[in-house]
Write an enzyme that holds these catalytic residues in place. Structure first.
Site, short mmCIF file in Angstrom:
data_model
loop_
_atom_site.label_atom_id
_atom_site.label_comp_id
_atom_site.label_asym_id
_atom_site.label_seq_id
_atom_site.Cartn_x
_atom_site.Cartn_y
_atom_site.Cartn_z
N LYS A 106 0.84 -1.20 0.00
CA LYS A 106 0.00 0.00 0.00
C LYS A 106 0.88 1.25 0.00
O LYS A 106 0.62 2.22 -0.73
CB LYS A 106 -0.92 0.01 1.23
CG LYS A 106 -2.13 -0.90 1.07
CD LYS A 106 -2.88 -1.13 2.37
CE LYS A 106 -3.96 -2.19 2.18
NZ LYS A 106 -4.53 -2.69 3.44
N GLN A 109 -4.80 -1.29 9.55
CA GLN A 109 -4.77 -2.63 8.97
C GLN A 109 -5.42 -3.64 9.91
O GLN A 109 -5.10 -3.70 11.10
CB GLN A 109 -3.31 -3.02 8.68
CG GLN A 109 -3.14 -4.34 7.96
CD GLN A 109 -3.64 -4.34 6.52
OE1 GLN A 109 -3.70 -3.31 5.87
NE2 GLN A 109 -4.03 -5.50 6.02
N ASP A 162 -11.20 3.37 3.94
CA ASP A 162 -11.59 1.96 3.93
C ASP A 162 -13.11 1.80 3.87
O ASP A 162 -13.61 0.72 3.54
CB ASP A 162 -11.13 1.29 5.23
CG ASP A 162 -9.97 0.33 5.04
OD1 ASP A 162 -9.81 -0.19 3.93
OD2 ASP A 162 -9.25 0.10 6.03
N1 GUN Z 1 -6.92 -6.36 5.92
C1 GUN Z 1 -7.10 -7.05 4.75
N2 GUN Z 1 -7.68 -6.25 3.83
C2 GUN Z 1 -7.87 -5.04 4.42
C3 GUN Z 1 -8.42 -3.81 3.97
O1 GUN Z 1 -8.88 -3.65 2.83
N3 GUN Z 1 -8.43 -2.81 4.88
C4 GUN Z 1 -7.94 -2.97 6.14
N4 GUN Z 1 -8.00 -1.93 6.96
N5 GUN Z 1 -7.43 -4.09 6.59
C5 GUN Z 1 -7.39 -5.12 5.73
#
Ligand code: GUN
Length: 291
Positions: free
Chosen positions: A54, A98, A121
């Site tokens: 990311k 995350q 998100d």
């Molecule tokens: N863990 C796995 N995919 C995601 C996501 O799209 N956002 C977040 N915050 N955590 C994740």
């Protein structure tokens, strides 16, 4: 007959390119780059890989990346204090914590703490409510990526029969809301659904997000259906989706592969959501039709 393969990797690369161009224009107009803060608690290896990619993708798109890594034994108050600090930071347009968090932490409370207008998100209940009510907000990245692939493949979704399998807050529920907003007729199926094959057999669109390897069988599908496989399941021999690809590809009209289908869309949409957040916060208009 064999289905067309929906190339999510190529679509995501195109989206990232368009976001990158728009991010350059934003930086000029606002006098600062759009910024995304990502918070990782602990050392889960899969999460560390996601967070690193990311960060790289954010910088590659011409945005600022702020990475915060906290030890696994971080307490709730410390994590929430970091979220407060990011909420107040004018250089931060998007905040992503995350998931999953270590078990001693209350993830719902952390997500509630994020400013909904920085919640790229789309996990905050305010954004879930906005989506359900048809108001502008932020939509979770994976289902929005699925919708983009479906619109690209099918054009107008109006009147299509759609079956979403899985009712999670992150994929299934927002996916059903997005398809409903696009005037599809939506069935949200889950672990208690009776006779799932009969529902799937009526569907023009199948979105599988159950987290069970090769769960949806080709024999269940209506010939020509468009199949979006959100699953990423690690099994002996590699990664497989929630759809049994070998049998589904013989019946479907189009299908996403695993890997290379939905997966690459998630980060591309995260960048898109961050750019949208930056424009809204800075009051700079954005023509988001191309994004
Ligand atoms: N863990 C796995 N995919 C995601 C996501 O799209 N956002 C977040 N915050 N955590 C994740």
């Amino acid at each position: 007959m064999s289905a067309d393969i929906i190339d999510g990797k190529a679509f995501a690369a195109g989206l990232r390119g368009r976001v990158g161009e728009a991010a350059g224009a934003f930086a000029k107009a606002a006098g600062r780059p759009a910024g995304l803060a990502v918070v990782l608690v602990g050392e889960d290896p899969a999460s560390a890989v996601y967070v690193r990619s990311k960060g790289k993708a954010t910088v590659a798109a011409g945005m600022a990346s702020f990475e915060h890594r906290l030890p696994a034994d971080t307490d709730q108050a410390t994590l929430e204090a970091l979220v407060d600090q990011l909420n107040a930071d004018p250089a931060v347009d998007g905040i992503l914590v995350q998931l999953p968090l270590p078990r001693h932490l209350d993830a719902d409370a952390v997500l509630l703490r994020i400013d909904p207008d920085k919640d790229v998100d789309g996990f905050h209940p305010v954004n879930a409510g906005r989506l359900a009510s048809g108001l502008p907000g932020f939509v979770p990245c994976t289902p929005l990526g699925c919708l983009m692939l479906l619109r690209d493949r099918l054009g107008d979704l109006s009147g299509k029969e759609a079956v979403v399998i899985g009712r999670s807050n992150i994929v299934g529920k927002p996916m059903a809301a997005l398809l409903t907003a696009d005037s599809a007729t939506v069935t949200l199926a889950h672990s208690r659904t009776r006779d799932l094959p009969s529902h799937v057999g009526r569907a023009d669109i199948v979105v599988a997000a159950v987290g069970r390897p090769n769960f949806v069988r080709g024999e269940w599908l209506k010939p020509g259906a468009t199949v979006i496989d959100v699953g990423i399941n690690r099994v002996e021999g590699g990664l497989v989706g929630d759809v049994d690809f070998a049998s589904a590809v013989e019946v479907a009209g189009a299908i996403t592969p695993v890997p290379g289908g939905v997966g690459p869309m998630t980060i591309a949409v995260l960048l898109r959501n961050t750019l949208v957040a930056a424009h809204r916060r800075a009051g700079v208009p954005l023509d988001d039709a191309t994004l």
